[in-house]
Design an enzyme around this catalytic site. Structure first.
Site, mmCIF file in Angstrom:
data_model
loop_
_atom_site.group_PDB
_atom_site.id
_atom_site.type_symbol
_atom_site.label_atom_id
_atom_site.label_comp_id
_atom_site.label_asym_id
_atom_site.label_seq_id
_atom_site.Cartn_x
_atom_site.Cartn_y
_atom_site.Cartn_z
ATOM 1 C CD GLU A 179 -3.187 0.765 -0.095
ATOM 2 O OE1 GLU A 179 -2.536 1.544 -1.075
ATOM 3 O OE2 GLU A 179 -4.903 -0.062 0.284
ATOM 4 C CG ASP A 180 -1.462 5.022 -1.655
ATOM 5 O OD1 ASP A 180 -1.627 4.336 -1.095
ATOM 6 O OD2 ASP A 180 -2.011 5.550 -2.233
ATOM 7 C CG ASP B 122 -6.053 9.324 5.351
ATOM 8 O OD1 ASP B 122 -5.567 9.659 6.187
ATOM 9 O OD2 ASP B 122 -6.739 10.147 4.259
ATOM 10 C CG PHE C 20 -4.178 15.267 0.477
ATOM 11 C CD1 PHE C 20 -5.253 14.536 0.831
ATOM 12 C CD2 PHE C 20 -3.538 15.385 -0.565
ATOM 13 C CE1 PHE C 20 -5.421 13.359 -0.295
ATOM 14 C CE2 PHE C 20 -3.892 14.586 -1.782
ATOM 15 C CZ PHE C 20 -4.622 13.913 -1.270
ATOM 16 N NE ARG D 7 -2.003 8.678 -9.779
ATOM 17 C CZ ARG D 7 -2.147 7.883 -9.106
ATOM 18 N NH1 ARG D 7 -2.574 7.849 -7.627
ATOM 19 N NH2 ARG D 7 -3.713 7.907 -8.573
HETATM 20 P P1 IMP Z 1 -7.520 5.109 3.566
HETATM 21 O O1 IMP Z 1 -8.798 4.625 2.989
HETATM 22 O O2 IMP Z 1 -8.450 6.874 4.086
HETATM 23 O O3 IMP Z 1 -6.671 5.013 4.264
HETATM 24 O O4 IMP Z 1 -6.892 6.168 2.436
HETATM 25 C C1 IMP Z 1 -6.266 5.009 1.404
HETATM 26 C C2 IMP Z 1 -6.305 5.452 0.235
HETATM 27 O O5 IMP Z 1 -6.567 7.265 0.281
HETATM 28 C C3 IMP Z 1 -4.762 5.346 0.052
HETATM 29 O O6 IMP Z 1 -4.263 4.498 -0.806
HETATM 30 C C4 IMP Z 1 -4.486 6.442 -1.071
HETATM 31 O O7 IMP Z 1 -4.513 5.814 -2.120
HETATM 32 C C5 IMP Z 1 -5.790 7.312 -0.344
HETATM 33 N N1 IMP Z 1 -4.895 8.332 0.081
HETATM 34 C C6 IMP Z 1 -5.356 9.236 1.279
HETATM 35 N N2 IMP Z 1 -4.206 9.830 1.937
HETATM 36 C C7 IMP Z 1 -3.603 10.598 0.681
HETATM 37 C C8 IMP Z 1 -3.138 11.449 0.837
HETATM 38 O O8 IMP Z 1 -2.181 11.750 1.807
HETATM 39 N N3 IMP Z 1 -2.682 11.821 -0.087
HETATM 40 C C9 IMP Z 1 -2.654 11.261 -1.763
HETATM 41 N N4 IMP Z 1 -3.785 10.042 -1.088
HETATM 42 C C10 IMP Z 1 -4.427 9.330 -0.143
#
Ligand code: IMP
Length: 186
Positions: A104-105, A108, A157, A170
């Site tokens: 995973e990148d 959040d 962010f 990206r």
């Molecule tokens: P989550 O479901 O809130 O944990 O978010 C997961 C996905 O949202 C990640 O795999 C990212 O693709 C995107 N994401 C979450 N935070 C960021 C950020 O700060 N910048 C860019 N993409 C984000």
């Protein structure tokens, strides 16, 4: 102005430089090599954000491995997770009995990962490990399995190194905080 600086329009500040990312990924790859020695893990990259991390991580690993990808819905042009996750592209491989490493990148809210793990676990893999390059420091995130984290970052962010805002940024080689003026309409 250098190319490096020119690309940085919209960047509030660089959080993690490319050299720092590279050396941390080497450490993470070594841990994975040791954990999966004698096995052939299936690395599952979560598109699109994990592309850069995935390619660097797999090249830093020395054991035999396979890769596959899944795409899940992202935020679109928003900077907050909606909590609604959709599979846009499923795996090509059958993961039953396989050792799966989810790449995973960023974690959040944790909602995307929670959903993804639930989907994968129902397919009876031998085991699943989660490797995330970034994890945000948050108090309201859901409890979700993350086994290896590259960097813990503040709840802002971020863009670059595979991460986008509205599809852009990206290709930045570093992780940076997005200038809030980019989404506040200023
Ligand atoms: P989550 O479901 O809130 O944990 O978010 C997961 C996905 O949202 C990640 O795999 C990212 O693709 C995107 N994401 C979450 N935070 C960021 C950020 O700060 N910048 C860019 N993409 C984000």
């Amino acid at each position: 102005m250098s190319d490096y600086e020119r690309r940085a329009e919209g960047v509030a500040r660089i959080l993690i430089g490319d050299g720092e990312i590279r050396s941390r990924i080497c450490e993470m790859a070594k841990e994975l090599d040791a954990a999966y020695a004698g096995d052939v893990p299936l690395l599952v990259g979560v598109l699109n954000g994990a592309i850069t991390f995935m390619t660097d991580l797999m090249r830093a690993m020395t054991i035999p491995l396979e890769v596959d990808f899944m795409a899940v819905s992202s935020y679109g042009a928003a900077t907050q997770s909606s909590g609604v996750v959709r599979i846009l592209k499923d795996l090509n491989e059958d993961i039953e009995g396989r050792r799966v490493v989810v790449v995973e990148d960023i974690v959040d809210s944790g909602l995307t990962l929670q959903y993804l793990l639930d989907v994968l676990q129902r397919r009876n893999p031998l085991d699943v490990r989660v490797v995330a390059l970034l994890k945000k420091e948050k108090t309201d995130a859901v409890e979700v399995q993350v086994d290896q984290v590259g960097f813990t970052i503040p709840d802002e962010f971020v863009i670059g190194y595979g991460l986008d805002y509205a599809g852009k940024y990206r290709n930045l080689p570093y992780v940076a905080v997005l200038d809030p003026r980019m989404y506040s309409g200023e």
